[in-house]
Design a protein around this motif. Structure first.
Motif, mmCIF file in Angstrom:
data_model
loop_
_atom_site.group_PDB
_atom_site.id
_atom_site.type_symbol
_atom_site.label_atom_id
_atom_site.label_comp_id
_atom_site.label_asym_id
_atom_site.label_seq_id
_atom_site.Cartn_x
_atom_site.Cartn_y
_atom_site.Cartn_z
ATOM 1 N N GLU A 23 1.267 -0.872 0.074
ATOM 2 C CA GLU A 23 -0.007 0.239 0.020
ATOM 3 C C GLU A 23 1.056 1.433 -0.168
ATOM 4 O OE1 GLU A 23 1.028 -0.934 4.031
ATOM 5 O OE2 GLU A 23 -0.812 -2.055 3.089
ATOM 6 N N PRO A 24 0.333 3.042 0.124
ATOM 7 C CA PRO A 24 1.103 3.358 -0.291
ATOM 8 C C PRO A 24 1.865 3.630 1.264
ATOM 9 C CG PRO A 24 -0.751 4.327 -0.770
ATOM 10 C CD PRO A 24 -1.224 2.462 -0.667
ATOM 11 N N TRP A 43 9.694 -6.348 16.761
ATOM 12 C CA TRP A 43 9.534 -6.110 16.388
ATOM 13 C C TRP A 43 8.655 -4.637 16.533
ATOM 14 C CZ3 TRP A 43 6.599 -7.872 11.961
ATOM 15 C CH2 TRP A 43 6.526 -9.680 12.407
ATOM 16 N N TYR A 44 7.871 -3.379 15.445
ATOM 17 C CA TYR A 44 8.343 -2.814 15.823
ATOM 18 C C TYR A 44 6.827 -2.325 15.792
ATOM 19 C CZ TYR A 44 13.092 -1.780 15.214
ATOM 20 O OH TYR A 44 14.876 -1.952 15.938
ATOM 21 N N GLY A 45 6.616 -1.283 16.995
ATOM 22 C CA GLY A 45 4.723 -1.132 16.986
ATOM 23 C C GLY A 45 5.092 0.547 16.725
ATOM 24 N N VAL A 46 4.230 0.756 15.532
ATOM 25 C CA VAL A 46 3.964 2.158 14.923
ATOM 26 C C VAL A 46 2.930 2.704 15.701
ATOM 27 C CG1 VAL A 46 4.023 3.562 13.206
ATOM 28 C CG2 VAL A 46 6.080 1.579 13.675
ATOM 29 N N GLU A 47 2.474 3.541 15.306
ATOM 30 C CA GLU A 47 0.952 4.232 15.924
ATOM 31 C C GLU A 47 1.195 5.151 14.352
ATOM 32 O OE1 GLU A 47 -1.680 7.275 18.230
ATOM 33 O OE2 GLU A 47 0.822 7.198 18.937
ATOM 34 N N LEU A 48 0.354 5.098 13.912
ATOM 35 C CA LEU A 48 -0.235 5.194 12.245
ATOM 36 C C LEU A 48 -0.795 6.936 12.293
ATOM 37 C CD1 LEU A 48 -0.452 2.269 9.768
ATOM 38 C CD2 LEU A 48 1.480 3.848 10.077
ATOM 39 N N ASP A 49 -0.632 7.465 11.410
ATOM 40 C CA ASP A 49 -1.235 8.946 11.569
ATOM 41 C C ASP A 49 -2.257 8.723 10.932
ATOM 42 O OD1 ASP A 49 1.324 10.267 12.393
ATOM 43 O OD2 ASP A 49 1.614 10.935 10.676
ATOM 44 N N THR A 50 -3.056 7.449 10.566
ATOM 45 C CA THR A 50 -3.937 7.088 9.861
ATOM 46 C C THR A 50 -4.912 6.580 9.854
ATOM 47 O OG1 THR A 50 -3.461 6.827 8.063
ATOM 48 C CG2 THR A 50 -3.662 9.041 7.717
ATOM 49 N N PRO A 51 -6.164 6.108 10.173
ATOM 50 C CA PRO A 51 -6.406 3.990 10.563
ATOM 51 C C PRO A 51 -5.975 3.660 9.425
ATOM 52 C CG PRO A 51 -8.902 5.811 9.811
ATOM 53 C CD PRO A 51 -7.149 6.954 9.989
ATOM 54 N N THR A 52 -5.212 3.241 8.887
ATOM 55 C CA THR A 52 -4.936 2.239 8.088
ATOM 56 C C THR A 52 -4.306 1.569 8.146
ATOM 57 O OG1 THR A 52 -2.943 3.755 7.334
ATOM 58 C CG2 THR A 52 -4.511 4.167 5.878
ATOM 59 N N GLY A 53 -4.017 0.982 10.016
ATOM 60 C CA GLY A 53 -3.032 0.075 10.762
ATOM 61 C C GLY A 53 -4.209 -1.119 10.967
ATOM 62 N N LYS A 54 -3.467 -2.508 11.441
ATOM 63 C CA LYS A 54 -4.462 -3.358 12.091
ATOM 64 C C LYS A 54 -4.946 -3.556 13.048
ATOM 65 C CE LYS A 54 -1.401 -5.570 8.331
ATOM 66 N NZ LYS A 54 -0.995 -6.902 7.590
ATOM 67 N N ASN A 55 -4.630 -2.551 13.694
ATOM 68 C CA ASN A 55 -4.892 -3.435 15.401
ATOM 69 C C ASN A 55 -4.987 -1.975 15.825
ATOM 70 O OD1 ASN A 55 -2.275 -2.706 16.439
ATOM 71 N ND2 ASN A 55 -1.891 -4.152 15.831
ATOM 72 N N ASP A 56 -4.602 -1.467 17.332
ATOM 73 C CA ASP A 56 -4.712 -0.762 18.396
ATOM 74 C C ASP A 56 -3.807 -0.529 19.346
ATOM 75 O OD1 ASP A 56 -5.449 -2.873 20.441
ATOM 76 O OD2 ASP A 56 -7.612 -1.608 20.540
ATOM 77 N N GLY A 57 -2.687 -1.340 19.042
ATOM 78 C CA GLY A 57 -1.559 -1.829 19.795
ATOM 79 C C GLY A 57 -1.559 -2.843 20.427
ATOM 80 N N ALA A 58 -2.764 -3.584 20.205
ATOM 81 C CA ALA A 58 -2.758 -4.685 20.937
ATOM 82 C C ALA A 58 -2.700 -5.646 19.837
ATOM 83 C CB ALA A 58 -3.939 -4.620 22.004
ATOM 84 N N VAL A 59 -2.186 -6.876 20.359
ATOM 85 C CA VAL A 59 -2.156 -8.363 19.191
ATOM 86 C C VAL A 59 -2.566 -8.830 19.863
ATOM 87 C CG1 VAL A 59 -1.079 -9.512 17.385
ATOM 88 C CG2 VAL A 59 -0.980 -7.946 17.210
ATOM 89 N N GLN A 60 -3.422 -10.644 19.877
ATOM 90 C CA GLN A 60 -3.853 -11.582 20.090
ATOM 91 C C GLN A 60 -4.095 -11.037 22.001
ATOM 92 O OE1 GLN A 60 -1.407 -14.528 19.329
ATOM 93 N NE2 GLN A 60 -1.368 -14.498 17.186
ATOM 94 N N GLY A 61 -4.741 -10.377 22.327
ATOM 95 C CA GLY A 61 -5.513 -10.252 23.453
ATOM 96 C C GLY A 61 -3.815 -9.485 24.687
#
Length: 122
Positions: A23-24, A43-61
Motif C-alpha cells: 500500500e502507499p 518487532w516495531y510497533g508504530v502508531e500511524l497518523d491515519t486509520p490504515t493500520g491493523k490494530n490498537d497496539g494489541a495483538v492476540q490479547g
C-alpha cells in the motif's frame, strides 16, 4: 550518502515512514520495540497518523502500546524509514518492553539522598 536514504537509529518516539510494498507509504511514530508473543524476533510497533493500520497496539490479547483502533501496526525494521527523531505528538502511550521498565526518577533520587545523608547522621 544522502540524508533521505541514510538509516538513523530507531528508538521509541522516532517519526517513521512504513513501506510494506502493498500500500502507499504510511507515516507514524515508533511506540514499541522488542519481542512479542505473536511472532519471533524484534518487532516495531508504530502508531500511524491515519486509520490504515491493523490494530490498537494489541495483538492476540496482549497490549504492547496504546493507540486508536486501526492506527497500530507491527513491522520489521527493514520496512521503516526514519523521518525525524523529534517527537511530533504527545509521548503518552509510549511503551517499552515490560522487562525494561524504569523505576520513577524520584525513587532513584531518594536513594541517593538517603545514601548521602547517612554519613552525616553517624
Amino acid at each position: 550518502v544522502p540524508t533521505s536514504t541514510r538509516m538513523e537509529t530507531l528508538i521509541v518516539g522516532t517519526r517513521v515512514a512504513v513501506t510494506t510494498g502493498k500500500e502507499p507509504e504510511n507515516v507514524g511514530i515508533v511506540r514499541f520495540i522488542g519481542q512479542t508473543k505473536f511472532a519471533e524476533g524484534d518487532w516495531y510497533g508504530v502508531e500511524l497518523d491515519t486509520p490504515t493500520g491493523k490494530n490498537d497496539g494489541a495483538v492476540q490479547g496482549v497490549q504492547y502500546f496504546d493507540c486508536q483502533p486501526r492506527h497500530g501496526i507491527f513491522v520489521k525494521k527493514k520496512t521503516l524509514r526514519v523521518l525525524s527523531a523529534t517527537m511530533h505528538k504527545s509521548q503518552e502511550g509510549i511503551t517499552k518492553q515490560p522487562s525494561q521498565q524504569d523505576r520513577p526518577a524520584d525513587e532513584k533520587s531518594g536513594e541517593k539522598k538517603a545514601q548521602a545523608a547517612s554519613p552525616a547522621a553517624r
